[in-house]
Design a protein around this motif. Structure first.
Motif: not given
Length: 434
Positions: A408-424
């Motif tokens: 949603x426009x905010x850069x991820x600070x975690x990798x693809x295996x660490x970032x968790x999807x909690x909402x749409x």
């Protein structure tokens, strides 16, 4: 007389009680903080048994810098470093890619174990040379590239690691090599796009502080001091209201750098408390992240290895059996939009419903399996898997490109295996230059 004595005694009792009450909280905090340090140390030790791929020299470095040890497990990991990682570096040096960052971390890990670096050799083109000789040659290659385009072969983070590893190993860092880092600080080259790289400023700060402490850089001492002052001001200016410097995952290195550059512990107190809060909420479940905050929380930095003596070390850290945690998949589904933006600017949109709490990697795998034209490949790193190819297009370090991820426009600070999807949400994967 009795009345006055009773009143005096009563006032002393009240005073003692108040002092006891006032001092109880700091004591409780200290005990709680020590318990947290032990827990983080144990988390790192347990991660050794879960490592996939090559052993991580950054984890070993943090374990060796720590005040708490399980020497048997550390020795086992050192053997893995000296076999598996050594062989991988041997192959990389033979095929000539730039590996200065990994080579530097390997050097620091061995130095932290008081290993005789002169006995570590690599054979390339039938010629055997020491680890430090290869590191110096790698740094010369990086420096030569800088002379032409103001960019190293790898990046300034790895370049700084190389300077730090040589310096802490007692190798005189060539003035031309350290000057390139000083000039990069002066011209503010530590950026990914428009964003400041706090991790790079931190690593450069530790590297240049080591150079200053050893007296290697005497010709331009004023420039060196100016660069160190600029780095310190940059780090402090990046401190957020919640104490983090940059973000949650750059704060550890930033605090290490500030301490190494002489900042009082009190100046870093808010940042250290922010890391403790994150650690207690399991933000740092990635071993690489823990390996960077653990030294900082013990008021140490990577410069510690310079004078490391492996004598009379604590060996009381015991790993208790831990029951495996079974995480059941969530029945709740959330909608994810994935946008892929190629280097030419063309964009493609995909949608997928995933179980709440899924990792981004799991979401991408699910999307890939739906055969909707979305494809990706990933490569391993010390931080875990990262995207290398998306829809047939590469983002290679040699081309100074990477896949920038945002939610949603905010850069991820975690990798693809660490970032968790909690909402749409909308995940954007953009081929970006740096």
């Amino acid at each position: 007389m009795r009345s006055r004595l009773s009143t005096t005694m009563l006032s002393w009792v009240i005073t003692i009680c108040l002092l006891a009450f006032a001092s109880s909280k700091p004591c409780e905090n200290e005990a709680s903080n020590n318990e947290l340090l032990l827990s983080l140390n144990k988390d790192l030790l347990r991660s050794l048994g879960r490592q996939e791929g090559l052993p991580n020299p950054s984890v070993h470095l943090a374990l060796r810098i720590s005040s708490y040890h399980n020497l048997a497990k550390e020795s086992e990991h050192l053997i893995r470093l000296n076999t598996q990682l050594h062989n991988d570096l041997q192959n990389s040096l033979s095929s000539s890619p730039a590996v200065v960052g990994l080579l530097a971390l390997y050097t620091l890990a061995l130095k932290a174990s008081c290993y005789d670096l002169n006995t570590v050799t690599f054979t390339v083109s039938d010629t055997s040379e020491t680890l430090l000789t290869h590191l110096k040659k790698q740094m010369e290659k990086e420096k030569e590239r800088l002379a032409y385009i103001h960019r190293p072969l790898t990046n300034y983070y790895q370049y700084s690691l190389g300077v730090l590893a040589l310096c802490t190993s007692g190798i005189r860092v060539n003035d031309h090599v350290s000057n390139k880092l000083i000039k990069a600080v002066e011209h503010q080259y530590f950026k990914n796009g428009d964003a400041e790289c706090i991790d790079t400023y931190a690593m450069a700060g530790m590297a240049l502080q080591c150079v200053k402490d050893t007296g290697f850089h005497v010709r331009n001492a004023a420039e060196l001091n100016t660069a160190l002052d600029k780095i310190k001001r940059k780090l402090l200016a990046s401190r957020r209201a919640d104490g983090h410097i940059g973000n949650e995952f750059s704060t550890g290195l930033a605090v290490q750098a500030l301490l190494a550059m002489g900042s009082p512990v009190a100046e870093c107190a808010a940042s250290m408390e922010a890391m403790r809060t994150d650690a207690r909420s399991n933000t740092y479940h990635n071993p690489m992240a823990i390996s960077q905050i653990l030294p900082a929380l013990q008021q140490k930095s990577y410069l510690t290895v310079k004078n490391k003596e492996c004598l009379n070390e604590d060996d009381t850290l015991v790993l208790e059996p831990v029951d495996p945690v079974v995480v059941l998949p969530s029945d709740t589904k959330v909608a994810v939009i994935v946008e892929v933006v190629t280097s030419s600017g063309e964009a493609a949109l995909y949608s997928v419903d995933v179980a709440k709490g899924s990792s981004l990697l799991e979401a991408l795998e699910l999307l890939k399996g739906r055969e909707v034209g979305f494809m990706f490949e990933n490569e391993s790193s010390l931080w875990g898997p990262f995207l290398s190819v998306v829809n047939g297009e590469q983002a290679r370090q040699s081309d100074r490109r990477y896949w920038h991820l945002s939610s949603d426009g905010t850069a991820l600070s975690q990798g693809i295996n660490d970032f968790k999807i909690e909402a749409a949400q909308k995940i954007t994967i953009k081929n970006t230059s740096y």
